[in-house]
Design an enzyme around this catalytic site. Structure first.
Site, PDB file in Angstrom:
ATOM      1  N   GLU A   1       3.977  10.033   2.526  1.00 26.32           N
ATOM      2  CA  GLU A   1       3.058  11.169   2.421  1.00 26.32           C
ATOM      3  C   GLU A   1       2.131  11.215   3.634  1.00 26.32           C
ATOM      4  OE1 GLU A   1       4.115   9.384  -0.146  1.00 26.32           O
ATOM      5  OE2 GLU A   1       4.965  11.007  -1.353  1.00 26.32           O
TER       6      GLU A   1
ATOM      7  N   ASP B   1      -4.800   1.636   5.815  1.00 27.67           N
ATOM      8  CA  ASP B   1      -6.162   2.118   6.061  1.00 27.67           C
ATOM      9  C   ASP B   1      -6.667   1.503   7.372  1.00 27.67           C
ATOM     10  OD1 ASP B   1      -6.193   3.562   3.669  1.00 27.67           O
ATOM     11  OD2 ASP B   1      -6.791   1.792   2.513  1.00 27.67           O
TER      12      ASP B   1
ATOM     13  N   GLY C   1       0.851  -1.198   0.000  1.00 24.94           N
ATOM     14  CA  GLY C   1       0.000   0.000   0.000  1.00 24.94           C
ATOM     15  C   GLY C   1       0.878   1.235   0.000  1.00 24.94           C
TER      16      GLY C   1
ATOM     17  N   ILE D   1      -2.980  -0.588  -4.745  1.00 27.00           N
ATOM     18  CA  ILE D   1      -4.196  -1.106  -5.386  1.00 27.00           C
ATOM     19  C   ILE D   1      -4.868  -0.066  -6.288  1.00 27.00           C
ATOM     20  CG2 ILE D   1      -5.895  -0.536  -3.589  1.00 27.00           C
ATOM     21  CD1 ILE D   1      -6.895  -3.488  -3.907  1.00 27.00           C
TER      22      ILE D   1
ATOM     23  N   ASN E   1      -3.335  -6.197  -5.523  1.00 26.61           N
ATOM     24  CA  ASN E   1      -4.062  -6.332  -4.269  1.00 26.61           C
ATOM     25  C   ASN E   1      -3.250  -7.287  -3.399  1.00 26.61           C
ATOM     26  OD1 ASN E   1      -5.691  -6.854  -2.133  1.00 26.61           O
ATOM     27  ND2 ASN E   1      -7.508  -7.354  -3.328  1.00 26.61           N
ATOM     28  N   THR E   2      -2.506  -6.730  -2.459  1.00 23.61           N
ATOM     29  CA  THR E   2      -1.583  -7.563  -1.673  1.00 23.61           C
ATOM     30  C   THR E   2      -2.325  -8.510  -0.746  1.00 23.61           C
ATOM     31  OG1 THR E   2      -1.430  -5.929   0.075  1.00 23.61           O
ATOM     32  CG2 THR E   2       0.190  -5.774  -1.694  1.00 23.61           C
TER      33      THR E   2
ATOM     34  N   CYS F   1       3.025   0.866   5.988  1.00 20.15           N
ATOM     35  CA  CYS F   1       3.037   2.226   6.543  1.00 20.15           C
ATOM     36  C   CYS F   1       1.657   2.863   6.465  1.00 20.15           C
ATOM     37  CB  CYS F   1       4.023   3.095   5.777  1.00 20.15           C
ATOM     38  SG  CYS F   1       5.718   2.517   5.884  1.00 20.15           S
TER      39      CYS F   1
HETATM   40  N1  SAM Z   1       1.887   3.937   2.760  1.00 17.88           N
HETATM   41  C1  SAM Z   1       1.463   5.210   2.224  1.00 17.88           C
HETATM   42  C2  SAM Z   1       1.848   6.338   3.145  1.00 17.88           C
HETATM   43  O1  SAM Z   1       2.245   6.046   4.283  1.00 17.88           O
HETATM   44  O2  SAM Z   1       1.778   7.504   2.720  1.00 17.88           O
HETATM   45  C3  SAM Z   1      -0.033   5.225   1.915  1.00 17.88           C
HETATM   46  C4  SAM Z   1      -0.951   5.068   3.084  1.00 17.88           C
HETATM   47  S1  SAM Z   1      -2.673   5.062   2.616  1.00 17.88           S
HETATM   48  C5  SAM Z   1      -3.523   5.487   4.059  1.00 17.88           C
HETATM   49  C6  SAM Z   1      -3.010   3.327   2.398  1.00 17.88           C
HETATM   50  C7  SAM Z   1      -2.730   2.864   0.975  1.00 17.88           C
HETATM   51  O3  SAM Z   1      -2.893   1.450   0.874  1.00 17.88           O
HETATM   52  C8  SAM Z   1      -3.655   3.485  -0.040  1.00 17.88           C
HETATM   53  O4  SAM Z   1      -2.894   4.076  -1.067  1.00 17.88           O
HETATM   54  C9  SAM Z   1      -4.478   2.293  -0.551  1.00 17.88           C
HETATM   55  O5  SAM Z   1      -4.912   2.442  -1.878  1.00 17.88           O
HETATM   56  C10 SAM Z   1      -3.517   1.151  -0.366  1.00 17.88           C
HETATM   57  N2  SAM Z   1      -4.137  -0.188  -0.236  1.00 17.88           N
HETATM   58  C11 SAM Z   1      -5.227  -0.500   0.507  1.00 17.88           C
HETATM   59  N3  SAM Z   1      -5.503  -1.819   0.402  1.00 17.88           N
HETATM   60  C12 SAM Z   1      -4.568  -2.349  -0.434  1.00 17.88           C
HETATM   61  C13 SAM Z   1      -4.336  -3.663  -0.949  1.00 17.88           C
HETATM   62  N4  SAM Z   1      -5.122  -4.679  -0.613  1.00 17.88           N
HETATM   63  N5  SAM Z   1      -3.285  -3.856  -1.791  1.00 17.88           N
HETATM   64  C14 SAM Z   1      -2.491  -2.809  -2.139  1.00 17.88           C
HETATM   65  N6  SAM Z   1      -2.667  -1.547  -1.684  1.00 17.88           N
HETATM   66  C15 SAM Z   1      -3.693  -1.313  -0.848  1.00 17.88           C
END
Ligand code: SAM
Length: 242
Positions: free
Chosen positions: A217, A141, A60, A84, A118-119, A138
């Site tokens: 970010e 969600d 993510g 994702i 989609n991890t 990091c």
């Molecule tokens: N890690 C980054 C940061 O610290 O700035 C982003 C944090 S953001 C709150 C969470 C990210 O995880 C989002 O960009 C979301 O699209 C991604 N995400 C959520 N579920 C995911 C999944 N199953 N596989 C890959 N990415 C995912």
């Protein structure tokens, strides 16, 4: 949905060359003749192989702040962001392209890449057992409501997948500004037999921790809002010898 996600049937079928073009192996670099395998007299074109495997992932990765900061800090390793959201992934890919062009002479940023995945579903399709040395999670969600907890990126089932792809001694790095989610991640990783928590002392001495606290970010946003950051690291234990 999943049918729009691309993923290989197994790690051996993954073509990494679009993401790490500077690391594509010449055929003489390969230990075997697998690049020209034959089946029933037909020449098969196996995916291009890299000189070395991806060993660090950012689950993510969002807009790629961690990748961009970590890349130069681990110049001998390949690091991949998995995201994702399509547009966010494209943004990160464009960001990496621009940085590579700017740094064409030094070759910086060739060791970071990003693609859409989609991890929660396809991690073992991309990575072999024990391939990875570090996994970053990091500011995932938080999915506050109890009904949504199954969508959290740390869970008993997913921890077994992380244990599979992480090598013994490898580390999972977690950070969040949501204390309840921090407690959840610590609880689920603590409860898993493949992981032990890294001591606070070792945690604070790890340069990846200071990068993780400041470079993403989401981390910057928390900083601006003067929020708290909760960090926990877990080490992959060796498999027991039965
Ligand atoms: N890690 C980054 C940061 O610290 O700035 C982003 C944090 S953001 C709150 C969470 C990210 O995880 C989002 O960009 C979301 O699209 C991604 N995400 C959520 N579920 C995911 C999944 N199953 N596989 C890959 N990415 C995912």
């Amino acid at each position: 949905s999943d049918h729009q996600l691309e993923y290989p049937a197994s790690p051996a079928e993954m073509d990494w060359s679009p993401y790490f073009p500077a690391y594509v192996a010449d055929s003489e670099d390969l230990p075997d003749a697998s690049a020209h395998a034959e089946e029933n007299g037909q020449l098969l074109t196996a995916p291009k192989r890299l000189k070395q495997d991806v060993e660090i992932i950012d689950i993510g990765c969002g807009f790629g702040g961690l990748l961009v900061a970590m890349g130069p800090a681990v110049p001998k390793s390949l690091m991949l962001g998995l995201e994702i959201r399509t547009q966010v992934t494209e943004y990160v890919q464009e960001r990496i392209r621009a940085l590579r062009a700017q740094e064409a002479e030094s070759g910086k940023y060739q060791n970071i890449g990003c693609f859409r995945a989609n991890t929660m579903k396809f991690l073992p399709n991309f990575f072999r057992k024990a391939q990875l040395s570090k996994i970053f999670i990091c500011f995932p969600d938080p999915h506050f409501k109890a009904k949504k907890h199954k969508a959290r990126i740390v869970s008993t089932t997913l921890n077994s997948e992380y244990a599979f792809v992480l090598r013994p001694g490898g580390i999972i790095y977690t950070i969040t500004d949501v204390e309840d989610l921090h407690n959840w991640m610590v609880h689920h990783l603590d409860a898993h037999p493949a992981f032990e928590r890294v001591t606070e002392e070792e945690q604070e001495a790890d340069e990846c921790v200071s990068i993780m606290k400041t470079a993403t970010e989401e981390g910057k946003k928390v900083e601006r809002n003067k929020g708290q950051k909760f960090v926990a690291l877990f080490r992959r234990l060796p498999d027991p010898s039965w």
